[in-house]
Design an enzyme around this catalytic site. Sequence first.
Site, PDB file in Angstrom:
ATOM      1  N   HIS B 211       0.329  -1.398  -0.284  1.00 49.37           N
ATOM      2  CA  HIS B 211      -0.248  -0.017   0.159  1.00 49.37           C
ATOM      3  C   HIS B 211       0.687   1.438  -0.189  1.00 49.37           C
ATOM      4  O   HIS B 211       1.813   1.424   0.545  1.00 49.37           O
ATOM      5  CB  HIS B 211      -0.499  -0.057   1.373  1.00 49.37           C
ATOM      6  CG  HIS B 211      -1.975  -1.025   1.085  1.00 49.37           C
ATOM      7  ND1 HIS B 211      -3.088  -0.914   0.993  1.00 49.37           N
ATOM      8  CD2 HIS B 211      -1.738  -2.493   0.682  1.00 49.37           C
ATOM      9  CE1 HIS B 211      -4.063  -1.987   1.075  1.00 49.37           C
ATOM     10  NE2 HIS B 211      -3.307  -2.942   0.562  1.00 49.37           N
ATOM     11  N   CYS B 242      -7.899  -1.089   3.400  1.00 49.19           N
ATOM     12  CA  CYS B 242      -8.210  -2.331   3.879  1.00 49.19           C
ATOM     13  C   CYS B 242     -10.016  -2.224   5.338  1.00 49.19           C
ATOM     14  O   CYS B 242      -9.200  -1.095   5.353  1.00 49.19           O
ATOM     15  CB  CYS B 242      -7.570  -2.703   4.679  1.00 49.19           C
ATOM     16  SG  CYS B 242      -8.220  -4.763   6.470  1.00 49.19           S
TER      17      CYS B 242
END
Lengths: 311, 311
Positions: B211, B242
Amino acid sequence: MSDKAIINEVGLRDGLQNQPITVDTDTKARLARLLVDAGMRYLEPVSFVSPKAIPQMADAAALTPLLPKGDDLHFPLHYTALIPNLKGYQLAKEAGYPTVALVLSTTDSFNERNLRMSLEQATQSCEAIIAAAKADGIATRTYISGAFACPYDGPVPVTLPQQLTERMFAAGSDEVAIADTIGAGNPQQMKDIMAPLIREFGAEKFYVHLHDTRGLAAAMAWAAADLGVRRFDASIGGLGGCPFAPGATGNMATEDLVYLLESAGLKTGIDVEKLRAAVTLAQEATQRPLGGRILSWMESQEKQGKTPCLW
Amino acid sequence: MSDKAIINEVGLRDGLQNQPITVDTDTKARLARLLVDAGMRYLEPVSFVSPKAIPQMADAAALTPLLPKGDDLHFPLHYTALIPNLKGYQLAKEAGYPTVALVLSTTDSFNERNLRMSLEQATQSCEAIIAAAKADGIATRTYISGAFACPYDGPVPVTLPQQLTERMFAAGSDEVAIADTIGAGNPQQMKDIMAPLIREFGAEKFYVHLHDTRGLAAAMAWAAADLGVRRFDASIGGLGGCPFAPGATGNMATEDLVYLLESAGLKTGIDVEKLRAAVTLAQEATQRPLGGRILSWMESQEKQGKTPCLW
């Protein structure tokens, strides 16, 4: 390998030289002070170029005495002046700079636009400046500009910056900066250029200068750091670009480089939180949005009511 | 070392699972088709999770038959379904997935929030799923989630993802994905975690899942590629995050990863220009601005009337 990394702040020079707004001398001095307050010890605040060509740098001699002084602060500050030619060298010498930065581009086209010289003429000009500086006891850092790609001729074979580096060290340059002036390089190219040079000359002789044009500056900085390079240019807030290099938007942001290096365990001595004041001033002075990726993240955390925890 | 790199597109799953807008099934299928048209051959389009917990993924079984089929296209397509538990595994098996992705987080806190299990319970649950999949001839990829840092407990020692990886391989997992779920890792940590694991198990057994929360995804991807890793997750346009990991904004953008790897000489088989149609559709479907750094550069070139030349 040393865990100490040096960041040379080029925001005042590479950052401001192509801004549509010419930032006034006092504001530049305030920006330098904020950077030093954040822990910056190496700065390239000026270039002694034709004020006709780059009016943003016309106050180089006037700015110099206003810069923070290491003697007053009781720690050493390392200032470099960029110079395009012998005339610029004389001005930097008169202004008292202990280090000058020379520029040698990798192609005829780029040297022609930058310095109105061929590659061979520019190489000889650098050799002459280095000789003069050596005689004067002034240190030299030679930028191999467009080391990865030329804005006019495209990708550059790795042997070209390597050969120019060898020639500049042979001429007596104290340091060489490998510069991805238009941000078109990649980390494999960084490895391919630097690994043989580091074996030959040692990592401590090299700077790396990156632009984040296509988003690979952090990957390239890491590739260099992983090879042992510990000296990097960066520009506060990502300010920057080269007026003679189309598409060269944004140097690697100082705060992003500090975060990258510190997160990887290297010591820069620079405080990201304290750099924010410098980013704010640079934004106000240039009237454009600035700030590296780590600042965006810090701001998004703050918007959620959290205190950003970097480490 | 192979010059072929595999990118597994997780935009439809990790990208869409926490969007405020639930994208409809037909649009998801169109997005998959655009990705395949751009050269994508590995996709994780669904997760078989509780529709109450993640309503965005409730159409997993309905979407599956609408996805592009390798048989029709005359090239192999590799689909993975994410599963949180044995119930999810059964659904993925019924839907015909040849590979399932398991999730094992590095801390009690993270497993508790994600799966309502302790770390040890989650580890045993993964072992049970791997055993069941082995018996069924279904391949397993186990994600070590929060391998660099836990959203609740902070930085994770490198030995922890290493030990969990060893345990998952011992249980029979075919592949392990080292996941920086909240984008808080750094490239030195990537080296420290991966280098011993690669020596022990071989680079071809590993995926890396990044990420770009703090701007270091490209540097970390490069650190992994430099160690020989050739399998990466990415998400079109940088879509993602997430839902159970605060601060986990944005997977590494597929287009940025393709540009990084291809510029460094690796072959992904994916066309950045063709990915733009998928970014546009993902933007329309989620009603949020998307696009990696290389797209920003391409757009800025086009605004100046130039045709962006990537290579």
